[in-house]
Design an enzyme around this catalytic site. Structure first.
Site, PDB file in Angstrom:
ATOM      1  N   GLU A  28       0.834  -1.209   0.000  1.00  0.00           N
ATOM      2  CA  GLU A  28       0.000   0.000   0.000  1.00  0.00           C
ATOM      3  C   GLU A  28       0.871   1.261   0.000  1.00  0.00           C
ATOM      4  O   GLU A  28       0.549   2.249  -0.678  1.00  0.00           O
ATOM      5  CB  GLU A  28      -0.938  -0.010   1.205  1.00  0.00           C
ATOM      6  N   GLU A  81       1.456   6.477  -7.061  1.00  0.00           N
ATOM      7  CA  GLU A  81       0.386   7.416  -7.406  1.00  0.00           C
ATOM      8  C   GLU A  81       0.866   8.864  -7.287  1.00  0.00           C
ATOM      9  O   GLU A  81       0.566   9.693  -8.141  1.00  0.00           O
ATOM     10  CB  GLU A  81      -0.837   7.192  -6.513  1.00  0.00           C
TER      11      GLU A  81
END
Length: 126
Positions: A73, A80
Site C-alpha cells: 500500500e 500514485e
C-alpha cells in the site's frame, strides 16, 4: 578526529533515513483511507491472533501478510504521487500505471483475507 567525522556522518544519514521512512508512513496513514483500513484490519487480526492463541507458524504467516500488505500500500501510494507529479493532465498510460499498482494491492489483499480466514477457521470449535 578526522577519522571519526565520516563515521558520524554515516550514522546521521542512517538515522535520518529511518526518520524519513517513519514520516512517510505517518503521512500515508494521515492521508490515505485505504492504508488506514489496512492498519485497522491488521490490528484486529493481531487481537484475534492473541485471543485464539495462534501457533508460531500462524504468527509468522500473519506478520508476513500484514507487513506485505502495508508495504504494498505504501508503494502504491508512492507510485500514485509520482504519477500525479509527472502528469498534470489525465493520460492513458498514467491511469494504467496507477490502476496496475492498485490491482497489485487488491490481489494481495484478497489473498491475505483468504489466508486469514483459513487460519481463523482452524481455531473455531466447529
Amino acid at each position: 578526529m578526522d577519522l571519526k567525522e565520516p563515521r558520524n556522518s554515516e550514522w546521521k544519514r542512517f538515522y535520518k533515513s529511518f526518520w524519513f521512512a517513519s514520516t512517510g508512513i505517518v503521512q500515508t496513514f494521515k492521508t490515505e483511507r485505504n492504508f488506514q483500513i489496512h492498519v485497522v484490519v491488521s490490528i484486529l487480526m493481531l487481537i484475534i491472533g492473541l485471543l485464539l492463541s495462534f501457533t508460531k507458524l500462524e504468527w509468522v504467516i500473519l506478520l508476513f501478510l500484514i507487513g506485505g500488505m502495508l508495504s504494498l500500500e505504501l508503494i502504491n501510494t508512492a507510485l500514485e504521487h509520482v504519477v500525479d507529479l509527472v502528469t498534470k493532465e489525465k493520460r492513458p498510460l498514467a491511469k494504467a500505471a496507477k490502476d496496475a499498482a492498485a490491482g497489485a494491492v487488491l490481489v494481495y489483499a484478497i489473498l491475505s483475507v483468504i489466508i486469514g480466514l483459513i487460519i481463523v477457521y482452524g481455531h473455531l470449535p466447529i
